[in-house]
Design an enzyme around this catalytic site. Structure first.
Site, PDB file in Angstrom:
ATOM      1  N   PRO A  11      -0.465  -3.700  -5.357  1.00 26.91           N
ATOM      2  CG  PRO A  11       1.136  -2.133  -5.932  1.00 26.91           C
ATOM      3  CD  PRO A  11      -0.340  -2.301  -5.788  1.00 26.91           C
ATOM      4  CG  ASN A  12       4.802  -5.740  -4.026  1.00 27.34           C
ATOM      5  OD1 ASN A  12       5.334  -6.573  -4.756  1.00 27.34           O
ATOM      6  ND2 ASN A  12       5.024  -4.451  -4.147  1.00 27.34           N
ATOM      7  NE  ARG A  19       5.178  -6.253   0.726  1.00 24.92           N
ATOM      8  CZ  ARG A  19       4.359  -5.225   0.592  1.00 24.92           C
ATOM      9  NH1 ARG A  19       3.052  -5.389   0.674  1.00 24.92           N
ATOM     10  NH2 ARG A  19       4.825  -4.039   0.351  1.00 24.92           N
ATOM     11  CE1 TYR A  24       2.840  -3.780   4.310  1.00 27.06           C
ATOM     12  CE2 TYR A  24       5.026  -4.742   4.055  1.00 27.06           C
ATOM     13  CZ  TYR A  24       4.155  -3.681   3.881  1.00 27.06           C
ATOM     14  OH  TYR A  24       4.594  -2.527   3.284  1.00 27.06           O
ATOM     15  CG  ASN A  75      -4.007  -2.200   1.297  1.00 24.05           C
ATOM     16  OD1 ASN A  75      -3.316  -1.265   0.900  1.00 24.05           O
ATOM     17  ND2 ASN A  75      -3.595  -3.063   2.223  1.00 24.05           N
ATOM     18  CB  ALA A  78       3.530   0.685  -3.425  1.00 23.49           C
ATOM     19  CG  HIS A  81       2.514   5.698  -0.452  1.00 22.71           C
ATOM     20  ND1 HIS A  81       1.696   6.070   0.593  1.00 22.71           N
ATOM     21  CD2 HIS A  81       2.845   4.393  -0.218  1.00 22.71           C
ATOM     22  CE1 HIS A  81       1.565   5.046   1.424  1.00 22.71           C
ATOM     23  NE2 HIS A  81       2.246   4.018   0.948  1.00 22.71           N
ATOM     24  CD  GLU A  99      -6.386   5.487   1.702  1.00 25.52           C
ATOM     25  OE1 GLU A  99      -7.084   6.521   1.804  1.00 25.52           O
ATOM     26  OE2 GLU A  99      -5.165   5.496   1.521  1.00 25.52           O
ATOM     27  CG  HIS A 101      -3.094   2.119   4.256  1.00 22.27           C
ATOM     28  ND1 HIS A 101      -2.579   2.040   2.986  1.00 22.27           N
ATOM     29  CD2 HIS A 101      -3.833   3.249   4.291  1.00 22.27           C
ATOM     30  CE1 HIS A 101      -2.978   3.084   2.290  1.00 22.27           C
ATOM     31  NE2 HIS A 101      -3.757   3.833   3.058  1.00 22.27           N
ATOM     32  NE  ARG A 108       5.762   0.518   7.038  1.00 17.08           N
ATOM     33  CZ  ARG A 108       5.543  -0.257   5.965  1.00 17.08           C
ATOM     34  NH1 ARG A 108       4.311  -0.455   5.539  1.00 17.08           N
ATOM     35  NH2 ARG A 108       6.558  -0.808   5.345  1.00 17.08           N
ATOM     36  NE  ARG A 112       6.648   2.095   3.590  1.00 16.98           N
ATOM     37  CZ  ARG A 112       6.744   1.255   2.557  1.00 16.98           C
ATOM     38  NH1 ARG A 112       5.702   1.048   1.780  1.00 16.98           N
ATOM     39  NH2 ARG A 112       7.863   0.619   2.302  1.00 16.98           N
TER      40      ARG A 112
END
Ligand code: DHK
Length: 145
Positions: A11-12, A19, A24, A75, A78, A81, A99, A101, A108, A112
């Protein structure tokens, strides 16, 4: 033989580039796909690149990968988590999982720092921005040899 990698974005990540670019980066998701396709052709991998804002859709795509992919780069954003369903699906499918990120999640917010996916991943790359996708594809190509 060309190996197939399903590249999943959570998501996002469709908003990359606009964003919180200070966190990012300025690259868009289309830029990330171009990077993955270029890396894939250099490494002899075919890349199926997708993004969803919906946990269930990601789970369905992971399940389908049983017959359509040789490895998964994810990836989970969110959902890293919060989701138990995503690592359960990845375990059920049994393919090697990288995986990724974009950010160093350990620098952070505390919420997270833990990813449910990490326990079942072949490897985890975080903090290198979009280059992390290239690094993960290199590692998966080696693993699939
Ligand atoms: C992306 C997100 O959207 C966040 O929710 C994660 C991850 C970190 C990334 O760094 O790519 O916490």
């Amino acid at each position: 033989m060309v190996k197939r990698v399903l590249v999943l974005n959570g998501p996002n990540l469709n908003l990359l580039g606009t964003r919180e670019p200070g966190i990012y980066g300025a690259d868009t998701l289309a830029d990330v796909e171009t990077l993955c396709q270029q890396a894939g052709s250099e490494l002899g991998l075919s890349i199926d690149f997708r993004q969803s804002n919906h946990e269930g859709e990601l789970v369905t795509w992971i399940q389908e990968a049983r017959t359509t992919a040789d490895a998964i780069l994810i990836n989970p954003a969110a959902y890293s988590h919060t989701s138990v369903a995503i690592p359960d699906a990845l375990k059920a499918v049994g393919l090697p999982v990288a995986e990724v990120h974009l950010t160093n999640i350990h620098q952070r917010e505390a919420y997270r720092h833990h990813s449910y996916v990490s326990a079942i991943a072949y490897g985890v790359i975080c903090g290198f921005g979009v280059t992390g996708y290239r690094m993960a594809l290199i590692a998966l190509a080696e693993k699939l040899k």
